[in-house]
Design an enzyme around this catalytic site. Structure first.
Site, mmCIF file in Angstrom:
data_model
loop_
_atom_site.group_PDB
_atom_site.id
_atom_site.type_symbol
_atom_site.label_atom_id
_atom_site.label_comp_id
_atom_site.label_asym_id
_atom_site.label_seq_id
_atom_site.Cartn_x
_atom_site.Cartn_y
_atom_site.Cartn_z
ATOM 1 N N GLY A 62 -10.714 1.561 -4.207
ATOM 2 C CA GLY A 62 -11.254 1.152 -3.144
ATOM 3 C C GLY A 62 -11.890 2.153 -2.207
ATOM 4 O O GLY A 62 -11.395 3.113 -1.811
ATOM 5 N N HIS A 63 -13.104 1.702 -1.825
ATOM 6 C CA HIS A 63 -13.759 2.698 -1.285
ATOM 7 C C HIS A 63 -14.183 2.043 0.252
ATOM 8 O O HIS A 63 -14.854 0.985 0.550
ATOM 9 C CB HIS A 63 -15.050 3.104 -1.877
ATOM 10 C CG HIS A 63 -14.694 3.743 -3.391
ATOM 11 N ND1 HIS A 63 -15.765 3.611 -4.081
ATOM 12 C CD2 HIS A 63 -13.580 4.306 -3.741
ATOM 13 C CE1 HIS A 63 -15.297 4.431 -5.098
ATOM 14 N NE2 HIS A 63 -13.864 4.525 -4.985
ATOM 15 N N ARG A 114 -10.591 -0.906 -29.974
ATOM 16 C CA ARG A 114 -11.481 -1.846 -30.679
ATOM 17 C C ARG A 114 -11.482 -3.320 -30.637
ATOM 18 O O ARG A 114 -11.825 -3.853 -31.421
ATOM 19 C CB ARG A 114 -12.157 -1.142 -31.893
ATOM 20 C CG ARG A 114 -12.466 0.286 -31.737
ATOM 21 C CD ARG A 114 -12.471 0.938 -32.874
ATOM 22 N NE ARG A 114 -11.138 1.270 -33.351
ATOM 23 C CZ ARG A 114 -10.823 2.026 -34.254
ATOM 24 N NH1 ARG A 114 -11.810 2.713 -35.184
ATOM 25 N NH2 ARG A 114 -9.508 2.271 -34.574
ATOM 26 N N GLY A 135 -7.354 10.735 -5.650
ATOM 27 C CA GLY A 135 -7.999 9.475 -5.189
ATOM 28 C C GLY A 135 -8.156 9.191 -3.745
ATOM 29 O O GLY A 135 -7.421 10.056 -3.043
ATOM 30 N N ASP A 136 -8.925 8.335 -3.138
ATOM 31 C CA ASP A 136 -8.892 8.150 -1.718
ATOM 32 C C ASP A 136 -9.335 9.547 -0.919
ATOM 33 O O ASP A 136 -9.056 9.599 0.224
ATOM 34 C CB ASP A 136 -7.591 7.594 -1.099
ATOM 35 C CG ASP A 136 -7.309 6.326 -1.765
ATOM 36 O OD1 ASP A 136 -8.241 5.675 -2.341
ATOM 37 O OD2 ASP A 136 -6.127 6.099 -2.135
ATOM 38 N N THR A 170 -2.230 0.149 -9.905
ATOM 39 C CA THR A 170 -2.732 -0.874 -8.960
ATOM 40 C C THR A 170 -2.661 -2.507 -9.563
ATOM 41 O O THR A 170 -2.927 -3.531 -8.738
ATOM 42 C CB THR A 170 -4.294 -0.660 -8.618
ATOM 43 O OG1 THR A 170 -4.873 -0.860 -9.785
ATOM 44 C CG2 THR A 170 -4.594 0.796 -7.835
ATOM 45 N N GLN A 185 -11.590 6.960 -8.269
ATOM 46 C CA GLN A 185 -10.222 7.967 -8.578
ATOM 47 C C GLN A 185 -10.619 9.329 -8.211
ATOM 48 O O GLN A 185 -11.485 9.556 -7.281
ATOM 49 C CB GLN A 185 -9.848 7.521 -9.879
ATOM 50 C CG GLN A 185 -9.268 6.195 -9.995
ATOM 51 C CD GLN A 185 -10.439 5.047 -10.402
ATOM 52 O OE1 GLN A 185 -10.922 5.361 -11.218
ATOM 53 N NE2 GLN A 185 -10.134 4.081 -9.706
ATOM 54 N N LYS A 228 -14.790 9.495 -0.969
ATOM 55 C CA LYS A 228 -15.966 9.350 -1.684
ATOM 56 C C LYS A 228 -17.085 8.282 -1.374
ATOM 57 O O LYS A 228 -18.139 8.737 -1.332
ATOM 58 C CB LYS A 228 -15.690 9.075 -3.105
ATOM 59 C CG LYS A 228 -14.635 10.162 -3.837
ATOM 60 C CD LYS A 228 -14.213 9.722 -5.493
ATOM 61 C CE LYS A 228 -13.096 8.477 -5.325
ATOM 62 N NZ LYS A 228 -12.024 8.414 -4.681
ATOM 63 N N GLY A 229 -16.512 7.194 -0.909
ATOM 64 C CA GLY A 229 -17.323 5.892 -0.638
ATOM 65 C C GLY A 229 -18.038 6.538 0.715
ATOM 66 O O GLY A 229 -19.133 6.253 0.693
HETATM 67 P P1 GDP Z 1 -12.263 6.688 -1.535
HETATM 68 O O1 GDP Z 1 -11.710 5.889 -2.499
HETATM 69 O O2 GDP Z 1 -12.488 8.081 -2.002
HETATM 70 O O3 GDP Z 1 -13.713 6.426 -1.444
HETATM 71 O O4 GDP Z 1 -11.620 6.904 -0.120
HETATM 72 P P2 GDP Z 1 -10.849 5.637 0.557
HETATM 73 O O5 GDP Z 1 -11.821 4.948 1.145
HETATM 74 O O6 GDP Z 1 -10.014 4.838 -0.159
HETATM 75 O O7 GDP Z 1 -9.837 6.405 1.613
HETATM 76 C C1 GDP Z 1 -10.526 7.465 2.557
HETATM 77 C C2 GDP Z 1 -10.123 6.889 3.934
HETATM 78 O O8 GDP Z 1 -10.399 7.773 4.796
HETATM 79 C C3 GDP Z 1 -10.832 5.579 4.260
HETATM 80 O O9 GDP Z 1 -10.108 4.827 5.178
HETATM 81 C C4 GDP Z 1 -11.936 6.310 5.179
HETATM 82 O O10 GDP Z 1 -12.368 5.155 6.214
HETATM 83 C C5 GDP Z 1 -11.229 7.195 5.764
HETATM 84 N N1 GDP Z 1 -12.353 8.457 6.117
HETATM 85 C C6 GDP Z 1 -13.180 9.114 4.976
HETATM 86 N N2 GDP Z 1 -13.809 10.409 5.698
HETATM 87 C C7 GDP Z 1 -13.036 10.473 6.909
HETATM 88 C C8 GDP Z 1 -13.009 11.431 7.798
HETATM 89 O O11 GDP Z 1 -13.807 12.433 7.623
HETATM 90 N N3 GDP Z 1 -12.331 11.288 9.069
HETATM 91 C C9 GDP Z 1 -11.366 10.112 9.156
HETATM 92 N N4 GDP Z 1 -10.709 9.974 10.232
HETATM 93 N N5 GDP Z 1 -11.509 9.253 8.202
HETATM 94 C C10 GDP Z 1 -12.240 9.291 7.125
HETATM 95 P P1 IMO Z 2 -10.295 5.397 -5.271
HETATM 96 O O1 IMO Z 2 -11.556 5.262 -6.130
HETATM 97 C C1 IMO Z 2 -6.076 6.157 -5.333
HETATM 98 C C2 IMO Z 2 -3.861 5.172 -8.983
HETATM 99 C C3 IMO Z 2 -2.593 4.276 -8.989
HETATM 100 C C4 IMO Z 2 -1.745 4.852 -10.033
HETATM 101 C C5 IMO Z 2 -2.731 5.327 -10.905
HETATM 102 C C6 IMO Z 2 -3.053 4.416 -12.254
HETATM 103 O O2 IMO Z 2 -10.099 4.463 -4.203
HETATM 104 O O3 IMO Z 2 -10.052 6.668 -5.221
HETATM 105 P P2 IMO Z 2 -4.201 2.378 -12.522
HETATM 106 O O4 IMO Z 2 -4.307 0.991 -11.592
HETATM 107 O O5 IMO Z 2 -5.715 2.963 -12.413
HETATM 108 O O6 IMO Z 2 -3.794 2.124 -14.022
HETATM 109 O O7 IMO Z 2 -3.124 3.081 -11.731
HETATM 110 O O8 IMO Z 2 -3.965 5.452 -10.240
HETATM 111 N N1 IMO Z 2 -5.158 4.992 -8.386
HETATM 112 C C7 IMO Z 2 -5.656 5.247 -7.254
HETATM 113 N N2 IMO Z 2 -5.160 5.945 -6.399
HETATM 114 N N3 IMO Z 2 -7.484 5.621 -5.307
HETATM 115 C C8 IMO Z 2 -7.729 5.108 -6.501
HETATM 116 O O9 IMO Z 2 -9.072 4.975 -6.514
HETATM 117 C C9 IMO Z 2 -7.049 4.569 -7.374
HETATM 118 N N4 IMO Z 2 -7.208 4.204 -8.466
HETATM 119 C C10 IMO Z 2 -5.954 4.162 -9.237
HETATM 120 O O10 IMO Z 2 -2.213 4.080 -7.701
HETATM 121 O O11 IMO Z 2 -1.163 5.798 -9.407
HETATM 122 MG MG MG Z 3 -9.930 4.597 -2.400
#
Ligand code: GDP
Ligand code: IMO
Ligand code: MG
Length: 422
Positions: free
Chosen positions: A39-40, A143, A11-12, A129, A223, A15-16
């Site tokens: 959280g995107h 179900r 995750g993170d 989370t 995720q 993608k967003g």
């Molecule tokens: P997601 O959950 O996959 O949408 O990713 P998140 O938004 O949770 O986490 C990605 C983090 O990296 C966020 O703080 C974005 O603003 C940041 N981000 C995404 N792409 C880049 C990049 O190419 N460079 C930098 N510095 N930050 C980035």
């Molecule tokens: P995005 O879309 C990062 C992780 C949690 C935990 C596990 C299970 O922003 O990439 P849950 O609440 O889903 O039952 O938690 O998954 N987790 C994430 N980690 N980015 C996320 O979403 C996540 N969504 C859940 O931290 O380890």
């Molecule tokens: Mg995220």
């Protein structure tokens, strides 16, 4: 051309940001799984938006956004999110946001059950989370879940919620936790739902119409592949299929509707929550945290950071059918002298190129690293691949070779504009 954008790590991955970037040339954005555990973060024209349930296409006018049937929907959370994003000047009208009447509903009691279960697990906790995701999906599979369509029938909803609350209260009592009043809970959920009602529809034919009309559809993954309930690091995963197959079951659009699968990964690896992480690195974590990077958008937790792990990416590219990579946060490594990539694991003296299924094997997995020289220069102003430093290009090429997948996008900063097309 319809494209899935899916995370290849925990995750993170960004993608967003990639979905927001691609929305300019798309017509439709659809989410098919997860809930507001996501959280995107999207930064567009200097403004930062954090999206949890809203698809990242919402920031563009004239695009349609769908929350598909596979998503677990927290009505109270979604209304709060809509209000926040609207206050930032984004319009969210029923012709711009459509919500499936088949989504399962995340109730306040699910969040409490999530927290109770985590507390009971103690050291073995997953680090969720606490958004009620696991209990809501468990009800779906068991179900006894409630769906959005059930919220349209108030009498039935109140009756079923009374049963579900009685069951949940039994569990909560065992943990000495406060119990729920079913009527009060119903009032809160229905009040939030009233705001969402104009957005509710049967999204399946609506999405099929877009497809048949030749519109460009983006599937936004939440995720990442390693949090997938089947392909991830079970049991330290989320409760949905986060890999590309989940986009079909979660939207009602079939595999034949999909042309491309973009796997998003960071130029390094991060993980928030518990579970295995062989390439975790204290030094790199400290370095990135000192730069103010890698704190979670949903819970604010500091993410653990480590080296790029090609074992995991190889597995992710395979199960997702990835046709291209988007590598984000390349700029995060701008000033690190020597970089490492984990190319295999040593488990009890045997080399593994793919991740093990046995959860205990993870504890013994020692990363086998390859070292590459850093580029020691600022990439944040690069707008073309050619402008990237030679060592950065070599690092990306090695990543592409290890995954046997071409790199199509490169992120050199959080802003929409800081995206390079390859
Ligand atoms: P997601 O959950 O996959 O949408 O990713 P998140 O938004 O949770 O986490 C990605 C983090 O990296 C966020 O703080 C974005 O603003 C940041 N981000 C995404 N792409 C880049 C990049 O190419 N460079 C930098 N510095 N930050 C980035
Ligand atoms: P995005 O879309 C990062 C992780 C949690 C935990 C596990 C299970 O922003 O990439 P849950 O609440 O889903 O039952 O938690 O998954 N987790 C994430 N980690 N980015 C996320 O979403 C996540 N969504 C859940 O931290 O380890
Ligand atoms: Mg995220």
């Amino acid at each position: 051309m319809n494209t899935i954008v899916t995370g290849l790590q925990w995750g993170d991955e960004g993608k967003g940001k990639i979905v927001d970037y691609l929305t300019e040339t798309a017509d439709v954005v659809v989410r098919g799984q997860g809930g507001n555990n996501a959280g995107h973060t999207v930064i567009a024209r200097g403004t930062k938006y954090v999206l949890h349930l809203l698809p990242s296409g919402i920031l563009w006018d004239g695009k349609k956004n769908f929350i598909g049937n596979g998503v677990v929907l927290d009505p109270i959370g979604l209304v709060t999110e809509i209000e926040k994003v609207e206050a930032q000047g984004v319009s969210i009208t029923p012709d711009k946001l459509m919500i499936s009447d088949r989504c399962h509903v995340v109730l306040p009691l699910h969040k409490e059950l999530d927290a109770a279960r985590e507390a009971a697990l103690g050291d073995r906790k997953i680090g969720t989370t606490k958004r009620g995701i696991g209990p809501a999906y468990a009800d779906k599979i068991n179900r006894n879940g409630l769906r959005v369509a059930d919220l349209l029938n108030e009498e039935y909803f109140r009756e079923m919620l009374a049963h579900r609350t009685a069951d949940a209260n039994e569990v909560l009592k065992k943990f000495d936790l406060p119990t729920f009043d079913a009527e009060q809970q119903a009032d809160e959920v229905l009040a939030a739902f009233a705001r969402l009602r104009p957005h509710i529809t049967n999204t399946i034919p609506a999405l099929h119409k877009e497809w048949k009309d030749g519109k460009t559809i983006l599937f936004e993954g939440a995720q990442g592949g390693l949090l997938d309930i089947d392909y991830g690091t079970y049991p330290f995963v989320t409760s949905s299929n986060t890999t590309s197959g989940g986009c079909c079951t979660g939207t009602g659009l079939p595999p034949t509707a999909i042309d491309e699968v973009i796997g998003v990964c960071k130029a390094y690896t991060t993980r928030v929550g518990a579970g295995p992480f062989p390439s975790v690195d204290e030094g790199l974590s400290q370095y990135l945290h000192d730069l103010g990077r890698e704190f979670g958008a949903t819970t604010g937790r500091a993410r653990g950071c480590g080296w790029l792990d090609a074992v995991l990416l190889r597995h992710g590219c395979m199960v997702n059918g990835t046709t291209g990579l988007a590598v984000t946060n390349v700029d995060g490594l701008d000033n690190y002298e020597t970089l490492r990539i984990c190319i295999a694991y040593d488990i009890d003296g045997t080399r593994h190129e793919l991740p093990p299924a046995d959860r205990h094997a993870w504890d013994r997995a020692k990363p086998i690293y390859e070292e590459l020289p850093g580029w020691m220069s600022d990439t944040t102003a690069c707008t073309t691949y050619d402008q990237l430093p030679e060592n950065a290009k070599a690092y990306l090429q090695r990543l592409s070779d290890l995954c046997d997948t071409p790199i199509k996008f490169i992120g050199v900063g959080p802003d929409r504009a800081q995206t390079i097309i390859r």
